[in-house]
Scaffold this active site. Sequence first.
Site, PDB file in Angstrom:
ATOM      1  N   SER A   6     -18.537  -7.399 -18.283  1.00  0.00           N
ATOM      2  CA  SER A   6     -18.490  -7.724 -19.708  1.00  0.00           C
ATOM      3  C   SER A   6     -18.010  -9.142 -19.943  1.00  0.00           C
ATOM      4  O   SER A   6     -18.217  -9.689 -21.015  1.00  0.00           O
ATOM      5  CB  SER A   6     -17.511  -6.801 -20.434  1.00  0.00           C
ATOM      6  OG  SER A   6     -17.778  -5.475 -20.151  1.00  0.00           O
ATOM      7  N   HIS A  19     -26.079  -7.599 -18.545  1.00  0.00           N
ATOM      8  CA  HIS A  19     -25.025  -7.010 -19.363  1.00  0.00           C
ATOM      9  C   HIS A  19     -25.605  -6.163 -20.498  1.00  0.00           C
ATOM     10  O   HIS A  19     -26.242  -6.690 -21.415  1.00  0.00           O
ATOM     11  CB  HIS A  19     -24.123  -8.120 -19.934  1.00  0.00           C
ATOM     12  CG  HIS A  19     -22.961  -7.594 -20.700  1.00  0.00           C
ATOM     13  ND1 HIS A  19     -22.503  -8.170 -21.851  1.00  0.00           N
ATOM     14  CD2 HIS A  19     -22.174  -6.512 -20.489  1.00  0.00           C
ATOM     15  CE1 HIS A  19     -21.480  -7.480 -22.305  1.00  0.00           C
ATOM     16  NE2 HIS A  19     -21.268  -6.460 -21.508  1.00  0.00           N
ATOM     17  N   GLU A  49     -27.764  -9.179 -22.042  1.00  0.00           N
ATOM     18  CA  GLU A  49     -27.459 -10.576 -21.729  1.00  0.00           C
ATOM     19  C   GLU A  49     -27.765 -10.782 -20.237  1.00  0.00           C
ATOM     20  O   GLU A  49     -27.213 -10.082 -19.385  1.00  0.00           O
ATOM     21  CB  GLU A  49     -25.990 -10.890 -22.022  1.00  0.00           C
ATOM     22  CG  GLU A  49     -25.705 -10.962 -23.524  1.00  0.00           C
ATOM     23  CD  GLU A  49     -24.227 -11.181 -23.842  1.00  0.00           C
ATOM     24  OE1 GLU A  49     -23.927 -11.929 -24.784  1.00  0.00           O
ATOM     25  OE2 GLU A  49     -23.364 -10.571 -23.166  1.00  0.00           O
ATOM     26  N   ASN A  92     -19.503 -10.658 -26.408  1.00  0.00           N
ATOM     27  CA  ASN A  92     -18.100 -10.261 -26.268  1.00  0.00           C
ATOM     28  C   ASN A  92     -17.133 -11.379 -26.633  1.00  0.00           C
ATOM     29  O   ASN A  92     -16.031 -11.115 -27.115  1.00  0.00           O
ATOM     30  CB  ASN A  92     -17.811  -9.780 -24.839  1.00  0.00           C
ATOM     31  CG  ASN A  92     -18.250  -8.337 -24.639  1.00  0.00           C
ATOM     32  OD1 ASN A  92     -18.533  -7.643 -25.605  1.00  0.00           O
ATOM     33  ND2 ASN A  92     -18.313  -7.896 -23.405  1.00  0.00           N
TER      34      ASN A  92
HETATM   35  N1  CAA Z   1     -26.229   7.876 -26.267  1.00  0.00           N
HETATM   36  C1  CAA Z   1     -27.526   7.947 -26.605  1.00  0.00           C
HETATM   37  N2  CAA Z   1     -27.958   7.849 -27.874  1.00  0.00           N
HETATM   38  C2  CAA Z   1     -27.038   7.719 -28.836  1.00  0.00           C
HETATM   39  C3  CAA Z   1     -25.671   7.657 -28.564  1.00  0.00           C
HETATM   40  C4  CAA Z   1     -25.277   7.754 -27.211  1.00  0.00           C
HETATM   41  N3  CAA Z   1     -23.993   7.680 -26.845  1.00  0.00           N
HETATM   42  N4  CAA Z   1     -25.002   7.496 -29.719  1.00  0.00           N
HETATM   43  C5  CAA Z   1     -25.921   7.462 -30.685  1.00  0.00           C
HETATM   44  N5  CAA Z   1     -27.136   7.596 -30.149  1.00  0.00           N
HETATM   45  C6  CAA Z   1     -28.408   7.567 -30.851  1.00  0.00           C
HETATM   46  C7  CAA Z   1     -28.604   8.816 -31.623  1.00  0.00           C
HETATM   47  O1  CAA Z   1     -29.257   9.806 -30.833  1.00  0.00           O
HETATM   48  C8  CAA Z   1     -29.485   8.338 -32.758  1.00  0.00           C
HETATM   49  O2  CAA Z   1     -30.806   8.196 -32.284  1.00  0.00           O
HETATM   50  P1  CAA Z   1     -32.042   8.539 -33.226  1.00  0.00           P
HETATM   51  O3  CAA Z   1     -31.868   7.716 -34.466  1.00  0.00           O
HETATM   52  O4  CAA Z   1     -33.207   8.138 -32.400  1.00  0.00           O
HETATM   53  O5  CAA Z   1     -31.978   9.991 -33.483  1.00  0.00           O
HETATM   54  C9  CAA Z   1     -28.978   6.920 -33.021  1.00  0.00           C
HETATM   55  O6  CAA Z   1     -28.345   6.510 -31.818  1.00  0.00           O
HETATM   56  C10 CAA Z   1     -27.993   6.882 -34.167  1.00  0.00           C
HETATM   57  O7  CAA Z   1     -26.939   7.766 -33.851  1.00  0.00           O
HETATM   58  P2  CAA Z   1     -26.102   8.588 -34.916  1.00  0.00           P
HETATM   59  O8  CAA Z   1     -26.981   8.896 -36.102  1.00  0.00           O
HETATM   60  O9  CAA Z   1     -25.436   9.705 -34.239  1.00  0.00           O
HETATM   61  O10 CAA Z   1     -24.929   7.650 -35.306  1.00  0.00           O
HETATM   62  P3  CAA Z   1     -24.927   6.288 -36.040  1.00  0.00           P
HETATM   63  O11 CAA Z   1     -26.103   6.055 -36.891  1.00  0.00           O
HETATM   64  O12 CAA Z   1     -23.585   6.266 -36.635  1.00  0.00           O
HETATM   65  O13 CAA Z   1     -25.015   5.231 -34.846  1.00  0.00           O
HETATM   66  C11 CAA Z   1     -24.123   3.893 -33.163  1.00  0.00           C
HETATM   67  C12 CAA Z   1     -24.128   5.263 -33.787  1.00  0.00           C
HETATM   68  C13 CAA Z   1     -25.496   3.594 -32.559  1.00  0.00           C
HETATM   69  C14 CAA Z   1     -23.097   3.887 -32.058  1.00  0.00           C
HETATM   70  C15 CAA Z   1     -23.802   2.836 -34.286  1.00  0.00           C
HETATM   71  O14 CAA Z   1     -22.621   3.184 -34.910  1.00  0.00           O
HETATM   72  C16 CAA Z   1     -23.684   1.437 -33.769  1.00  0.00           C
HETATM   73  O15 CAA Z   1     -24.662   0.727 -33.604  1.00  0.00           O
HETATM   74  N6  CAA Z   1     -22.422   0.984 -33.518  1.00  0.00           N
HETATM   75  C17 CAA Z   1     -22.127  -0.324 -32.970  1.00  0.00           C
HETATM   76  C18 CAA Z   1     -22.025  -0.205 -31.489  1.00  0.00           C
HETATM   77  C19 CAA Z   1     -21.686  -1.509 -30.823  1.00  0.00           C
HETATM   78  O16 CAA Z   1     -21.220  -2.461 -31.426  1.00  0.00           O
HETATM   79  N7  CAA Z   1     -21.899  -1.581 -29.507  1.00  0.00           N
HETATM   80  C20 CAA Z   1     -21.565  -2.729 -28.712  1.00  0.00           C
HETATM   81  C21 CAA Z   1     -20.153  -2.639 -28.226  1.00  0.00           C
HETATM   82  S1  CAA Z   1     -19.729  -4.038 -27.234  1.00  0.00           S
HETATM   83  C22 CAA Z   1     -20.267  -3.637 -25.698  1.00  0.00           C
HETATM   84  O17 CAA Z   1     -20.701  -2.579 -25.416  1.00  0.00           O
HETATM   85  C23 CAA Z   1     -20.199  -4.722 -24.697  1.00  0.00           C
HETATM   86  C24 CAA Z   1     -19.029  -4.707 -23.817  1.00  0.00           C
HETATM   87  O18 CAA Z   1     -19.166  -5.217 -22.730  1.00  0.00           O
HETATM   88  C25 CAA Z   1     -17.718  -4.250 -24.243  1.00  0.00           C
END
Ligand code: CAA
Length: 578
Positions: A119, A140, A152, A190
């Site tokens: 990350s 990434h 990335e 990040n």
């Molecule tokens: N695995 C697989 N699919 C998932 C999932 C998971 N863990 N969580 C959600 N989904 C899918 C759902 O199945 C759903 O798919 P469909 O629309 O095709 O049915 C879709 O994502 C939306 O899910 P939900 O309706 O349950 O929930 P939501 O609309 O609240 O979305 C979320 C959930 C996608 C996590 C959304 O809140 C989001 O985009 N959050 C931001 C996440 C983010 O910022 N990620 C980056 C973090 S930084 C990082 O990862 C880098 C690092 O190195 C630290």
Amino acid sequence: MNIREVAVIGLGTMGAGIAEVFARGGFAVTAIEVDPDALGRGMAILDGSLARAVSRGKLTQTEHADILGRIRPATVLAEAAPADLVIEVVPEQLAIKQQIMTELDRVVRPDAIIATNTSSLSVTAIAAGSAHPGRVVGMHFFNPAAVMRLVEVVTTVRTGPAVGRAVTELARKLGKTPVQVTDRAGFVANALLLPYLNHAVRLLETGYATREDIDAAVTESVGLPMGPLALLDLIGLDTSLAVLEVLHTEFGGTRYIPAPLLRRLTAAGRTGRKSGGGFYDYPAKGTARAAESPMMHNEDQPPPPGTITLIEPEAGHGSGDRVGHGDGARPGGRHHDRAAELASLIAAAGISVTRNPAHPTDLAIVAVGPEGGVLAAAVAAGRGADAVGLHLAGQQLAELVPTRLTSASALAAAQALTGGLGLRSVRSADRPGLLAAALIYPHLRDAVAMVADGYATAGDVDAAMTLGCGYPRGPMQLLAEFGPERVLGVLRAMQAGYGDPAFAPPPLLAEIALAGWLPAGLSTVGSSAAGNEAAGRETAGRETAGGEAAGHDMTGHDMAGPEWAGGTAAAQPPQRGT
Ligand code: CAA
């Protein structure tokens, strides 16, 4: 390079997600986790994610079985031998990652690509563990790996050009959008995300606002998919802490110093969703407890006040009205506009409004701006005890700002008022930078600083945050919408108020505010993301990987010509917003 077989080393949250992405993409996957229990847990995460896709009608039972059939669980590294590409997804510790590189030298074919999902650690330093650093590359992914579109692709000065190209192409085959970056701590996403999340923890631990209000402040005002504390729980507090430490080592400055509460929770094992609890509790693993309502519902809430005194902070009070040449500088400025907007909103609800502070009323409302300063206005009006600041941050969100003198009954009356106006309310400390601005504006500042550094273009920054973190619009687009001048003014107020250079606006931001210039092409990037229903999950976005095609050299500089051009933002009215 023809990549057909992949080995994923480490089957935690991200490893399981990445293994799923490859298997769904039709690749044969060896999922390696030396600890058999951890392997079982990882496979359960993967199976659960596929089952969820089946329950949502995205996959059939047969496809579920086929995908699982392409995954071969293993507990020894030697099982990676046939892989064309190995990706390590082990914890963020350089020594462990280097050790894996060394061991892989003995296991994999000489032409195999070795990717790291680090990350934030230096890919160059990780590659130093390998006898063949030319085949080591960063790949990434973002959490949830199956959902977020960004990958990335991190090349080092040692990475062979064919390796970078192959991984870029591979990301596309997986349905992801690759963004090529060079090896710098935190890369693009990040390096921008973590200081913002860290700041949210500081606001929580210093009592600036509650957990729910901090999260609601950004989801309700800007439309981010998750609040920062909920997102920390998703990423993992331990991972976030590790990334911040790397960022702090690389860049210094207070913004990257991990908030003490982040350390304490991590030390206590409250690492987020994966452990059943972080800032929130997740009783069934991976399932968020229904979040408490961020609205200030109170069974005993009094009826909305019948009469209100509206106090307009003195013109020039708060930096937002004094900076630059925008509308804040005209007589009355934004405080005046805000007061007028509130007056008509309140009057439309049938509540009588007076501007005379001496006139006895049920409640005094200070039409405060995002730079704060309720107390001074309340004291000047002689209404210390019954004055509450109110700021509309977005169409649905009201920030309520009690001061040290505000009585509990006045606060309750203000809550009843916003409830009666149909607004969701959060409570903010009366500090320079009300809650939403305190969270978002320094984040935008960091994005401008990254562009000013020449590490990423404005388009890359927006693509990274929309595709990697599901932002409806990227930071540069948000800057255009809020108005650079307003953001500049609040940042200056925060810098002066806290004496912290971390909030100092970079000269480029001041230039944008003065010249009304914005990065060329913003509207294209922003609208493609904003117009997409999945906000970064489905958008084609702007593909910048491949370097040559996007006109990037190895340092990420745009070689196509001047990046800045007369933009449209100066002509856009600033949004009601943070
Ligand atoms: N695995 C697989 N699919 C998932 C999932 C998971 N863990 N969580 C959600 N989904 C899918 C759902 O199945 C759903 O798919 P469909 O629309 O095709 O049915 C879709 O994502 C939306 O899910 P939900 O309706 O349950 O929930 P939501 O609309 O609240 O979305 C979320 C959930 C996608 C996590 C959304 O809140 C989001 O985009 N959050 C931001 C996440 C983010 O910022 N990620 C980056 C973090 S930084 C990082 O990862 C880098 C690092 O190195 C630290």
